[in-house]
Design a protein around this motif. Structure first.
Motif, PDB file in Angstrom:
ATOM      1  N   ASN A  55     -85.184  -5.626  38.857  1.00 27.31           N
ATOM      2  CA  ASN A  55     -84.116  -6.404  39.049  1.00 27.31           C
ATOM      3  C   ASN A  55     -83.931  -7.032  40.428  1.00 27.31           C
ATOM      4  O   ASN A  55     -82.536  -7.846  40.536  1.00 27.31           O
ATOM      5  N   MET A  56     -84.644  -6.808  41.345  1.00 24.27           N
ATOM      6  CA  MET A  56     -84.060  -7.468  42.499  1.00 24.27           C
ATOM      7  C   MET A  56     -83.766  -8.922  42.857  1.00 24.27           C
ATOM      8  O   MET A  56     -83.019  -9.503  43.546  1.00 24.27           O
ATOM      9  N   LEU A  57     -84.616  -9.720  41.961  1.00 30.69           N
ATOM     10  CA  LEU A  57     -84.175 -11.160  42.253  1.00 30.69           C
ATOM     11  C   LEU A  57     -83.064 -11.853  41.564  1.00 30.69           C
ATOM     12  O   LEU A  57     -82.636 -12.769  41.662  1.00 30.69           O
ATOM     13  N   ASP A  58     -82.230 -10.980  40.750  1.00 32.23           N
ATOM     14  CA  ASP A  58     -81.001 -11.275  40.276  1.00 32.23           C
ATOM     15  C   ASP A  58     -80.007 -11.414  41.438  1.00 32.23           C
ATOM     16  O   ASP A  58     -78.864 -11.724  41.271  1.00 32.23           O
ATOM     17  N   GLU A  59     -80.332 -10.598  42.742  1.00 30.36           N
ATOM     18  CA  GLU A  59     -79.365 -10.407  43.734  1.00 30.36           C
ATOM     19  C   GLU A  59     -79.667 -11.450  44.490  1.00 30.36           C
ATOM     20  O   GLU A  59     -80.756 -12.263  44.923  1.00 30.36           O
ATOM     21  N   GLU A  60     -78.433 -11.976  45.475  1.00 28.19           N
ATOM     22  CA  GLU A  60     -78.707 -13.141  46.262  1.00 28.19           C
ATOM     23  C   GLU A  60     -79.436 -12.746  47.586  1.00 28.19           C
ATOM     24  O   GLU A  60     -79.010 -11.694  48.226  1.00 28.19           O
ATOM     25  N   ILE A  61     -80.404 -13.532  47.826  1.00 30.04           N
ATOM     26  CA  ILE A  61     -81.327 -13.370  49.128  1.00 30.04           C
ATOM     27  C   ILE A  61     -81.383 -14.403  49.705  1.00 30.04           C
ATOM     28  O   ILE A  61     -81.595 -15.688  49.363  1.00 30.04           O
ATOM     29  N   GLY A  62     -81.318 -14.514  51.100  1.00 29.11           N
ATOM     30  CA  GLY A  62     -81.298 -15.592  52.011  1.00 29.11           C
ATOM     31  C   GLY A  62     -81.597 -15.522  53.202  1.00 29.11           C
ATOM     32  O   GLY A  62     -82.426 -14.458  53.754  1.00 29.11           O
ATOM     33  N   MET A  63     -81.366 -16.325  54.193  1.00 27.74           N
ATOM     34  CA  MET A  63     -81.722 -16.218  55.555  1.00 27.74           C
ATOM     35  C   MET A  63     -81.380 -15.133  56.483  1.00 27.74           C
ATOM     36  O   MET A  63     -82.082 -14.619  57.226  1.00 27.74           O
ATOM     37  N   VAL A  64     -80.268 -14.536  56.170  1.00 29.18           N
ATOM     38  CA  VAL A  64     -79.820 -13.510  56.931  1.00 29.18           C
ATOM     39  C   VAL A  64     -79.726 -12.262  56.180  1.00 29.18           C
ATOM     40  O   VAL A  64     -79.024 -11.157  56.278  1.00 29.18           O
ATOM     41  N   THR A  65     -80.752 -12.196  55.310  1.00 31.39           N
ATOM     42  CA  THR A  65     -80.812 -11.002  54.282  1.00 31.39           C
ATOM     43  C   THR A  65     -81.954 -10.268  54.847  1.00 31.39           C
ATOM     44  O   THR A  65     -82.954 -10.700  55.123  1.00 31.39           O
ATOM     45  N   THR A  66     -81.787  -8.735  54.625  1.00 31.14           N
ATOM     46  CA  THR A  66     -83.022  -7.959  55.022  1.00 31.14           C
ATOM     47  C   THR A  66     -83.309  -7.207  53.886  1.00 31.14           C
ATOM     48  O   THR A  66     -82.218  -6.440  53.106  1.00 31.14           O
ATOM     49  N   VAL A  67     -84.445  -7.049  53.244  1.00 28.98           N
ATOM     50  CA  VAL A  67     -84.743  -6.456  52.058  1.00 28.98           C
ATOM     51  C   VAL A  67     -85.618  -5.286  52.495  1.00 28.98           C
ATOM     52  O   VAL A  67     -86.754  -5.215  52.988  1.00 28.98           O
ATOM     53  N   ILE A  68     -85.366  -3.997  51.623  1.00 27.14           N
ATOM     54  CA  ILE A  68     -85.991  -2.805  52.258  1.00 27.14           C
ATOM     55  C   ILE A  68     -86.566  -2.169  50.637  1.00 27.14           C
ATOM     56  O   ILE A  68     -85.689  -1.855  49.832  1.00 27.14           O
ATOM     57  N   ILE A  69     -87.795  -1.939  50.456  1.00 29.82           N
ATOM     58  CA  ILE A  69     -88.401  -1.750  49.216  1.00 29.82           C
ATOM     59  C   ILE A  69     -88.885  -0.139  49.686  1.00 29.82           C
ATOM     60  O   ILE A  69     -89.640   0.086  50.531  1.00 29.82           O
ATOM     61  N   GLY A  70     -88.507   0.772  48.606  1.00 34.21           N
ATOM     62  CA  GLY A  70     -88.837   2.201  48.858  1.00 34.21           C
ATOM     63  C   GLY A  70     -90.266   2.655  48.559  1.00 34.21           C
ATOM     64  O   GLY A  70     -91.115   1.671  48.268  1.00 34.21           O
ATOM     65  N   ASN A  71     -90.467   3.717  49.124  1.00 29.54           N
ATOM     66  CA  ASN A  71     -91.882   4.387  49.038  1.00 29.54           C
ATOM     67  C   ASN A  71     -91.675   5.175  47.719  1.00 29.54           C
ATOM     68  O   ASN A  71     -90.536   5.083  46.872  1.00 29.54           O
ATOM     69  N   SER A  72     -92.775   5.855  47.151  1.00 28.89           N
ATOM     70  CA  SER A  72     -92.668   6.250  45.662  1.00 28.89           C
ATOM     71  C   SER A  72     -91.765   7.600  45.727  1.00 28.89           C
ATOM     72  O   SER A  72     -91.458   7.975  44.604  1.00 28.89           O
ATOM     73  N   GLU A  73     -91.340   8.165  46.780  1.00 31.72           N
ATOM     74  CA  GLU A  73     -90.347   9.254  46.752  1.00 31.72           C
ATOM     75  C   GLU A  73     -88.828   8.682  47.156  1.00 31.72           C
ATOM     76  O   GLU A  73     -87.967   9.603  46.931  1.00 31.72           O
ATOM     77  N   THR A  74     -88.711   7.533  47.372  1.00 35.75           N
ATOM     78  CA  THR A  74     -87.249   7.042  47.669  1.00 35.75           C
ATOM     79  C   THR A  74     -86.613   6.818  46.496  1.00 35.75           C
ATOM     80  O   THR A  74     -86.997   6.936  45.419  1.00 35.75           O
ATOM     81  N   PHE A  75     -85.111   7.512  46.689  1.00 40.41           N
ATOM     82  CA  PHE A  75     -84.216   7.555  45.548  1.00 40.41           C
ATOM     83  C   PHE A  75     -83.064   7.139  45.987  1.00 40.41           C
ATOM     84  O   PHE A  75     -82.671   7.037  47.170  1.00 40.41           O
ATOM     85  N   SER A  76     -82.167   6.878  45.072  1.00 42.24           N
ATOM     86  CA  SER A  76     -80.703   6.464  45.559  1.00 42.24           C
ATOM     87  C   SER A  76     -79.581   7.505  44.598  1.00 42.24           C
ATOM     88  O   SER A  76     -79.884   7.911  43.764  1.00 42.24           O
ATOM     89  N   PHE A  77     -78.725   7.608  45.303  1.00 43.83           N
ATOM     90  CA  PHE A  77     -77.441   8.078  44.616  1.00 43.83           C
ATOM     91  C   PHE A  77     -76.156   7.477  45.268  1.00 43.83           C
ATOM     92  O   PHE A  77     -76.207   7.106  46.309  1.00 43.83           O
ATOM     93  N   ALA A  78     -75.074   7.571  44.475  1.00 47.51           N
ATOM     94  CA  ALA A  78     -73.927   7.040  44.848  1.00 47.51           C
ATOM     95  C   ALA A  78     -74.239   5.587  45.575  1.00 47.51           C
ATOM     96  O   ALA A  78     -74.891   4.698  44.946  1.00 47.51           O
ATOM     97  N   ASP A  79     -73.717   5.274  46.911  1.00 51.70           N
ATOM     98  CA  ASP A  79     -73.980   4.021  47.427  1.00 51.70           C
ATOM     99  C   ASP A  79     -75.244   3.910  48.536  1.00 51.70           C
ATOM    100  O   ASP A  79     -75.216   3.503  49.677  1.00 51.70           O
ATOM    101  N   SER A  80     -76.040   5.104  48.240  1.00 46.86           N
ATOM    102  CA  SER A  80     -77.006   5.479  49.447  1.00 46.86           C
ATOM    103  C   SER A  80     -78.442   5.339  48.875  1.00 46.86           C
ATOM    104  O   SER A  80     -78.524   5.593  47.870  1.00 46.86           O
ATOM    105  N   MET A  81     -79.387   4.839  49.791  1.00 46.80           N
ATOM    106  CA  MET A  81     -80.867   4.925  49.276  1.00 46.80           C
ATOM    107  C   MET A  81     -81.512   5.774  50.377  1.00 46.80           C
ATOM    108  O   MET A  81     -81.289   5.610  51.549  1.00 46.80           O
ATOM    109  N   VAL A  82     -82.299   6.706  50.093  1.00 45.52           N
ATOM    110  CA  VAL A  82     -82.871   7.650  51.189  1.00 45.52           C
ATOM    111  C   VAL A  82     -84.334   7.948  50.667  1.00 45.52           C
ATOM    112  O   VAL A  82     -84.637   7.954  49.591  1.00 45.52           O
ATOM    113  N   THR A  83     -85.078   8.021  51.598  1.00 54.14           N
ATOM    114  CA  THR A  83     -86.462   8.324  51.516  1.00 54.14           C
ATOM    115  C   THR A  83     -86.634   9.713  52.037  1.00 54.14           C
ATOM    116  O   THR A  83     -86.187   9.982  53.252  1.00 54.14           O
TER     117      THR A  83
END
Lengths: 273, 273
Positions: free
Chosen positions: A239-267
């Motif tokens: 779903n990532m392309l549904d989000e606004e991405i521009g010049m001042v955006t940094t995108v971080i793609i997780g590895n196979s262990e990365t998970f998210s909970f509440a407002d956090s993304m953790v590897t």
């Protein structure tokens, strides 16, 4: 390289004091150049050293936007050299000319000046023109670390930093790196993911990741990380392309262990929690 | 997340002033946890925010060595929780217990707390135990950027950060990443290259690089980057093992464009200089 101030720690404050080799000692006519990483933007993430140098030099040079970020620190006695975005070479030449006249010059760059910043260009120019200048690089917090801290802790394991800008790098080199980083299960940080002129690189990057990673792989998107009104969202490859991405955006793609909970993304690093 | 101080810029100094939501307002009994990246070691490379948090909290927790690095900032009124190197989980549990009692707690980590640091473990523990705590990650300058600034500008292009420690990661995963990073012509930053127990990883990493890169590829080796008496040497893949490499060493291997001159190692971004 001399440091012209020392730091004193005081109750609730930092004081910078000039030491014996301070700026009043300008017996050396040799210019000094500091390439200063100012961090993501908010002044509280500036290092104390960067703060000190910017306050201390005769001339501050940089891209308009970066000068604006540190404007609060610059006094009327200091000269400012600011230029537009694609004028990197002009900017460096003007700054080095000022230094050759004996000035102490800070060339400021957002994030870390050594990551897609001005440090390399300054050193290359000094080398090629064989200039008699002392150059010191002052590190800063780069966008990868600033954005990661907003998202939680996605960079706890091996990661790759890749710029999607193909202005100075052939696109096929970038594609090859994306494939290898995705295949090696690195966490991947994308700089310059998209601009008005470059709309398709992030689309192709996602396709490459989907060939190696699950569609549910967490993706963190941070706009203006630690620069005023930052915004972040944690989504996934699907779903990532549904989000606004521009010049001042940094995108971080997780590895196979990365998970998210509440407002956090953790590897996970691998501890048994 | 509230910030308990605001920064005032003054002639030659920074003053931290409490704002309306300052620490005197402790009406909330909910504990607060800050995971603070203290940068490479020298206090001048600490961010202003990290400085502010460490001065401000009730409890500072960390590995002994990191506590020593920020010792100058800690007052007698603050509690210190320090433990040995492999006690990460104990340390986090003690720190979180202190926070649950309503304390404001800073967990300090060298470099950036989100890069092989404590940020992930703290967030994972809070999630798993479902603790009612506010957690904020304060970014810092990680060893990759600190070492790079000492060497010149080796990280001006895409780079990969890989830890050679196989304590928590299978060695075959690390080998695969080394191969992909070398094959993709990334600049590669090696963390934890060697310890008393792990002597062979750096030898094997070099062998892998030599399968993809020229023996003359520049290699920068920095010991104690921006931490007291730093030492650096610029060598190449052929000769890198002649240099002293240990626990506090960061190794940066150039890409195919990286060159060295005088005391600098530079990866060109692609500008026509």
């Amino acid at each position: 390289m001399r440091t012209s101030s020392i730091i004193e720690w005081q109750e609730d404050g930092i004081t910078l004091k000039e030491d014996e080799t301070g700026r009043s000692d300008s017996s050396s006519s040799r210019g000094e150049v500091y390439v200063v990483g100012i961090g993501p933007g908010d002044l509280e993430h500036l290092s104390i050293k960067a703060f000190q140098i910017i306050k201390d030099v005769d001339v501050v040079a940089g891209y308009n936007t970066y000068i604006d970020l540190v404007d609060e620190l610059i006094s009327k006695e200091q000269e400012v050299i600011s230029t537009g975005m694609t004028k990197e070479i002009d900017r460096v030449e003007m700054a080095l000319e000022a230094a050759q006249k004996g000035n102490r010059v800070a060339i400021v760059s957002s994030g870390d000046a050594g990551v897609y910043g001005m440090a390399g260009l300054v050193l290359e120019t000094v080398d090629k023109k064989d200039l008699e200048l002392e150059v010191e690089i002052i590190p800063g917090i780069t966008a990868a670390n600033a954005a990661a801290s907003t998202l939680g802790a996605p960079l706890m394991h091996d990661y790759a930093v890749i710029s999607l800008s193909d202005l100075l790098t052939p696109w096929k080199v970038i594609v090859d790196r994306l494939k290898r980083a995705a295949g090696g299960d690195f966490v991947v940080v994308l700089y310059n993911p998209k601009s008005k002129q470059r709309q398709q690189q992030i689309v192709k990057a996602r396709e490459i990741f989907l060939q190696h990673k699950e569609p549910a792989t967490p993706v963190g998107i941070v706009r203006s990380a630690k620069r005023g009104s930052e915004e972040m969202v944690i989504t996934d490859l699907e779903n990532m392309l549904d989000e606004e991405i521009g010049m001042v955006t940094t995108v971080i793609i997780g590895n196979s262990e990365t998970f998210s909970f509440a407002d956090s993304m953790v590897t996970p690093r691998g501890y048994e929690v």
